[in-house]
Every structure is written in structure tokens, then in C-alpha cells.
Design an enzyme around this catalytic site. Structure first.
Site, PDB file in Angstrom:
ATOM      1  N   SER A 143       0.866  -1.189   0.000  1.00 41.32           N
ATOM      2  CA  SER A 143       0.000   0.000   0.000  1.00 41.32           C
ATOM      3  C   SER A 143       0.898   1.233   0.000  1.00 41.32           C
ATOM      4  O   SER A 143       2.067   1.163   0.402  1.00 41.32           O
ATOM      5  CB  SER A 143      -0.869   0.008   1.263  1.00 41.32           C
ATOM      6  OG  SER A 143      -1.513   1.254   1.418  1.00 41.32           O
ATOM      7  N   TYR A 156      -1.972   0.180  10.855  1.00 43.43           N
ATOM      8  CA  TYR A 156      -2.135  -0.244   9.450  1.00 43.43           C
ATOM      9  C   TYR A 156      -0.867   0.094   8.660  1.00 43.43           C
ATOM     10  O   TYR A 156      -0.354  -0.735   7.907  1.00 43.43           O
ATOM     11  CB  TYR A 156      -3.368   0.425   8.823  1.00 43.43           C
ATOM     12  CG  TYR A 156      -3.572  -0.003   7.383  1.00 43.43           C
ATOM     13  CD1 TYR A 156      -3.960  -1.300   7.080  1.00 43.43           C
ATOM     14  CD2 TYR A 156      -3.340   0.881   6.332  1.00 43.43           C
ATOM     15  CE1 TYR A 156      -4.123  -1.713   5.765  1.00 43.43           C
ATOM     16  CE2 TYR A 156      -3.508   0.488   5.010  1.00 43.43           C
ATOM     17  CZ  TYR A 156      -3.903  -0.813   4.732  1.00 43.43           C
ATOM     18  OH  TYR A 156      -4.054  -1.220   3.428  1.00 43.43           O
TER      19      TYR A 156
HETATM   20  P1  NDP Z   1     -11.660  -5.807   0.480  1.00 46.12           P
HETATM   21  O1  NDP Z   1     -12.161  -5.600   1.870  1.00 46.12           O
HETATM   22  O2  NDP Z   1     -12.580  -5.590  -0.657  1.00 46.12           O
HETATM   23  O3  NDP Z   1     -11.020  -7.269   0.338  1.00 46.12           O
HETATM   24  C1  NDP Z   1     -10.243  -7.836   1.363  1.00 46.12           C
HETATM   25  C2  NDP Z   1     -10.185  -9.337   1.153  1.00 46.12           C
HETATM   26  O4  NDP Z   1      -9.347  -9.907   2.176  1.00 46.12           O
HETATM   27  C3  NDP Z   1     -11.550  -9.991   1.265  1.00 46.12           C
HETATM   28  O5  NDP Z   1     -11.689 -10.929   0.245  1.00 46.12           O
HETATM   29  C4  NDP Z   1     -11.508 -10.688   2.616  1.00 46.12           C
HETATM   30  O6  NDP Z   1     -12.273 -11.875   2.561  1.00 46.12           O
HETATM   31  C5  NDP Z   1     -10.020 -11.031   2.712  1.00 46.12           C
HETATM   32  N1  NDP Z   1      -9.579 -11.311   4.077  1.00 46.12           N
HETATM   33  C6  NDP Z   1      -9.522 -10.454   5.132  1.00 46.12           C
HETATM   34  N2  NDP Z   1      -9.084 -11.100   6.234  1.00 46.12           N
HETATM   35  C7  NDP Z   1      -8.866 -12.388   5.856  1.00 46.12           C
HETATM   36  C8  NDP Z   1      -8.414 -13.542   6.529  1.00 46.12           C
HETATM   37  N3  NDP Z   1      -8.095 -13.532   7.840  1.00 46.12           N
HETATM   38  N4  NDP Z   1      -8.290 -14.695   5.842  1.00 46.12           N
HETATM   39  C9  NDP Z   1      -8.609 -14.743   4.530  1.00 46.12           C
HETATM   40  N5  NDP Z   1      -9.033 -13.686   3.828  1.00 46.12           N
HETATM   41  C10 NDP Z   1      -9.169 -12.522   4.489  1.00 46.12           C
HETATM   42  O7  NDP Z   1     -10.389  -4.850   0.363  1.00 46.12           O
HETATM   43  P2  NDP Z   1      -9.282  -4.654  -0.798  1.00 46.12           P
HETATM   44  O8  NDP Z   1      -9.551  -5.518  -1.953  1.00 46.12           O
HETATM   45  O9  NDP Z   1      -9.160  -3.211  -1.001  1.00 46.12           O
HETATM   46  O10 NDP Z   1      -8.004  -5.155  -0.001  1.00 46.12           O
HETATM   47  C11 NDP Z   1      -7.113  -6.135  -0.501  1.00 46.12           C
HETATM   48  C12 NDP Z   1      -5.713  -5.781  -0.050  1.00 46.12           C
HETATM   49  O11 NDP Z   1      -5.350  -4.535  -0.618  1.00 46.12           O
HETATM   50  C13 NDP Z   1      -5.530  -5.628   1.449  1.00 46.12           C
HETATM   51  O12 NDP Z   1      -4.294  -6.213   1.810  1.00 46.12           O
HETATM   52  C14 NDP Z   1      -5.499  -4.124   1.658  1.00 46.12           C
HETATM   53  O13 NDP Z   1      -4.769  -3.762   2.794  1.00 46.12           O
HETATM   54  C15 NDP Z   1      -4.812  -3.700   0.388  1.00 46.12           C
HETATM   55  N6  NDP Z   1      -4.980  -2.315  -0.036  1.00 46.12           N
HETATM   56  C16 NDP Z   1      -6.215  -1.743  -0.177  1.00 46.12           C
HETATM   57  C17 NDP Z   1      -6.331  -0.438  -0.624  1.00 46.12           C
HETATM   58  C18 NDP Z   1      -7.647   0.252  -0.760  1.00 46.12           C
HETATM   59  O14 NDP Z   1      -7.695   1.513  -0.677  1.00 46.12           O
HETATM   60  N7  NDP Z   1      -8.730  -0.460  -0.992  1.00 46.12           N
HETATM   61  C19 NDP Z   1      -5.139   0.332  -1.001  1.00 46.12           C
HETATM   62  C20 NDP Z   1      -3.907  -0.362  -0.816  1.00 46.12           C
HETATM   63  C21 NDP Z   1      -3.849  -1.630  -0.372  1.00 46.12           C
HETATM   64  P3  NDP Z   1     -13.163 -12.481   3.744  1.00 46.12           P
HETATM   65  O15 NDP Z   1     -13.641 -11.329   4.592  1.00 46.12           O
HETATM   66  O16 NDP Z   1     -14.232 -13.201   3.008  1.00 46.12           O
HETATM   67  O17 NDP Z   1     -12.226 -13.410   4.470  1.00 46.12           O
HETATM   68  C1  8X3 Z   2      -5.124   1.614   1.728  1.00 52.32           C
HETATM   69  C2  8X3 Z   2      -4.733   3.004   1.344  1.00 52.32           C
HETATM   70  O1  8X3 Z   2      -4.591   5.410   2.198  1.00 52.32           O
HETATM   71  O2  8X3 Z   2      -6.406   4.044   3.039  1.00 52.32           O
HETATM   72  O3  8X3 Z   2      -4.011   0.825   1.875  1.00 52.32           O
HETATM   73  O4  8X3 Z   2      -4.147   3.645   3.799  1.00 52.32           O
HETATM   74  S1  8X3 Z   2      -4.977   4.074   2.669  1.00 52.32           S
END
Ligand code: NDP
Ligand code: 8X3
Length: 257
Positions: A143, A156
Site C-alpha cells: 500500500s 495499518y
Molecule cells: P476488500 O475488503 O474488498 O477485500 C479484502 C479481502 O481480504 C476480502 O476478500 C476478505 O475476505 C479477505 N480477508 C480479510 N481477512 C482475511 C483472513 N483472515 N483470511 C482470509 N481472507 C481474508 O479490500 P481490498 O480488496 O481493497 O483489499 C485487498 C488488499 O489490498 C488488502 O491487503 C489491503 O490492505 C490492500 N490495499 C487496499 C487499498 C484500498 O484503498 N482499498 C489500497 C492499498 C492496499 P473475507 O472477509 O471473506 O475473508
Molecule cells: C489503503 C490506502 O490510504 O487508506 O491501503 O491507507 S490508505
């Protein structure tokens, strides 16, 4: 030797980046292994992608915080698909917005256990399978929070700085093996991320008000592109942000729409 259609395991495939990556790579003909805790969602996605693209899709419940769950999911995926080439260690979350001295144990543990421990457990379980097939690619989802920090995001941001360190160490450790290591590091993206973080739909929606954030498919396209490059080309880190976000934090965001 790179296969024509690499077998790809994706954690966190029930929504957001993971789901979008599954859709994009299915379109490329890649056999997939999709996991998350909400197994009903990955099963529905798997059935849809199998029907649409005629590809094998293994689906399973996985909690990446748990070693036994992770290992069972990864081993079953490798057995079902006949080996693994690519792992996308995507499962992760932010839990709340707390100053460092305020964070409850529940949120602290949720982020560190999922974003750091879960990623280690996923990659650790997958690597023997990548080595066995002789060609591989490990994707971390970091991220912009791994490149900077902001108030209320201390844990985070620490977890995503941790992901950056893991990717860096693994790349050093695998140098000389045919396994690439990439960290895709997005900025603000509209997925379920903010809903999970705030547990408040209106607040989650307001975060993206007036700007054009990244979408899951933008990040999926970055993964597809890194994967498509010639074998000797490794994208170490790919920082990707919306054109409406100029700084790594929300300090410089354009809300003109
Ligand atoms: P979502 O919440 O849409 O997706 C997160 C996914 O992670 C879900 O499928 C959830 O599935 C899964 N998950 C969470 N905890 C667990 C666990 N313990 N075991 C298995 N699966 C798990 O968010 P994003 O797609 O945005 O996030 C994906 C990644 O991208 C994360 O690592 C996040 O930190 C990162 N990210 C997100 C950004 C944003 O602004 N959206 C920016 C930068 C990075 P379920 O709950 O069904 O288990
Ligand atoms: C998610 C991006 O800016 O919400 O990783 O931390 S921010």
C-alpha cells in the site's frame, strides 16, 4: 519454464482486488485457486468463472491468520490444480482509525495478524509448490501506507511497511531462483476496504466523495502486466494511485467531481 497458463492462487478473493484479479486472470485462461473466509462468495465466483472461461477453479475457505487453515488451503489448491506457479498474497484489512495510544487489542491484532502474519503464512505455504513447478511469481499487496504514514493509521501503516520489508527480504532470499517477487502498492481504491475499516457505509462512501479512486480492476491489471513481462524482468514495487491522489496519504487529494 514458464507455462502458457500459470496456475494462480489468490487469497482474499471474495471481494475487491482479489476478486478483480481472479476475473482478469481467468480471462487470460489461468487456472485459479480462490480463497477467503466468506467461502460462499468464492464458490459463486468460481462457478461463474468456470462457466464463462472453461478454466479449472479450486475454491476453499481460508483464514490466513491460521497456519493450519493456510497450509490446508494451499496444499489442497496445489493438488487440485496440479501445481502452483503464482501466489497473490492479497488478504488484508484496516480495522478502525485509532491513534497509536488508543488502539484496542482487537484492531491491533486483526491488522498485524492478517496483514503481516497471514501474508507470511500464505507465502511460506505456497513456496514449496512454486519451487516444485520450477517457475514462479509471488505478489504482495502492499500500500502507499507502506511508504508513508498518517494520523489514525499507525498500525495499518506499520503492517504495510512490514509487507514492504517482507517483499524485499524474500527477493534477496530467492535471487538466483526462477521466482519473481513483486509488491503492488496501491493508493485509495474503492472496494470493501473502507466499509471494513469504518464499519459504517456512509463514512466509507464519503471517503471517495468527489474523486475518482482506483477500482479493483485497475490493481488487477497491474498484476496481469507484471506477470506478462519477460522472465528476466522483475517489477520490484509498483506504486499505483488515482490521478486524483498526488500524495501517498490523503494530504493531496483532488475532489473536483
Ligand atoms: P476488500 O475488503 O474488498 O477485500 C479484502 C479481502 O481480504 C476480502 O476478500 C476478505 O475476505 C479477505 N480477508 C480479510 N481477512 C482475511 C483472513 N483472515 N483470511 C482470509 N481472507 C481474508 O479490500 P481490498 O480488496 O481493497 O483489499 C485487498 C488488499 O489490498 C488488502 O491487503 C489491503 O490492505 C490492500 N490495499 C487496499 C487499498 C484500498 O484503498 N482499498 C489500497 C492499498 C492496499 P473475507 O472477509 O471473506 O475473508
Ligand atoms: C489503503 C490506502 O490510504 O487508506 O491501503 O491507507 S490508505
Amino acid at each position: 519454464m514458464r507455462p502458457e497458463h500459470p496456475h494462480v492462487l489468490i487469497t482474499g478473493a471474495s471481494s475487491g482486488f482479489g476478486e478483480a484479479t481472479a476475473r482478469v486472470l481467468a480471462g487470460q485462461g489461468c487456472p485459479l485457486a480462490l480463497g477467503a473466509r466468506r467461502v460462499d462468495r468464492v464458490e459463486a465466483l468460481g462457478a461463474h468463472l468456470r462457466a464463462l472461461h472453461g478454466i479449472p477453479v479450486f475454491t476453499g475457505a481460508v483464514d490466513t491468520r491460521d497456519t493450519a487453515s493456510c497450509t490446508a488451503f494451499v496444499d489442497a489448491a496445489a493438488a487440485s490444480l496440479g501445481g502452483l506457479h503464482v501466489v497473490v498474497a492479497n488478504a488484508g484489512l484496516a480495522s478502525g482509525v485509532h491513534k497509536v495510544w488508543e488502539i484496542p487489542d482487537e484492531d491491533l491484532e486483526a491488522m498485524l495478524r492478517t496483514n503481516v502474519e497471514g501474508v507470511v503464512k500464505t507465502v511460506r505455504a505456497a513456496l514449496p509448490h512454486l519451487r516444485a513447478t520450477g517457475w514462479g511469481h509471488v505478489f504482495f499487496i502492499g500500500s502507499t501506507a507502506g511508504h508513508s504514514a498518517y494520523e489514525g493509521g499507525g498500525v495499518y501503516c506499520a503492517s504495510k511497511h512490514g509487507v514492504k520489508a517482507l517483499a524485499h527480504s524474500l527477493r534477496l532470499e530467492l535471487c538466483g531462483e526462477a521466482i519473481r517477487v513483486t509488491s503492488v502498492d496501491p493508493g485509495m481504491a474503492e472496494t470493501e476496504f473502507a466499509l471494513v475499516r469504518f464499519r459504517d457505509a456512509a463514512r466509507a462512501k464519503a471517503l471517495y466523495e468527489g474523486l475518482r479512486p482506483l477500482r479493483g480492476e485497475d490493481v488487477a491489471e497491474c498484476i496481469r502486466w507484471c506477470l506478462s513481462l519477460p522472465d528476466h524482468v522483475n517489477v520490484d514495487e509498483l506504486i499505483v494511485k488515482s490521478t486524483d491522489q498526488a500524495s501517498h496519504t490523503m494530504a493531496k487529494v483532488h475532489r473536483g467531481a
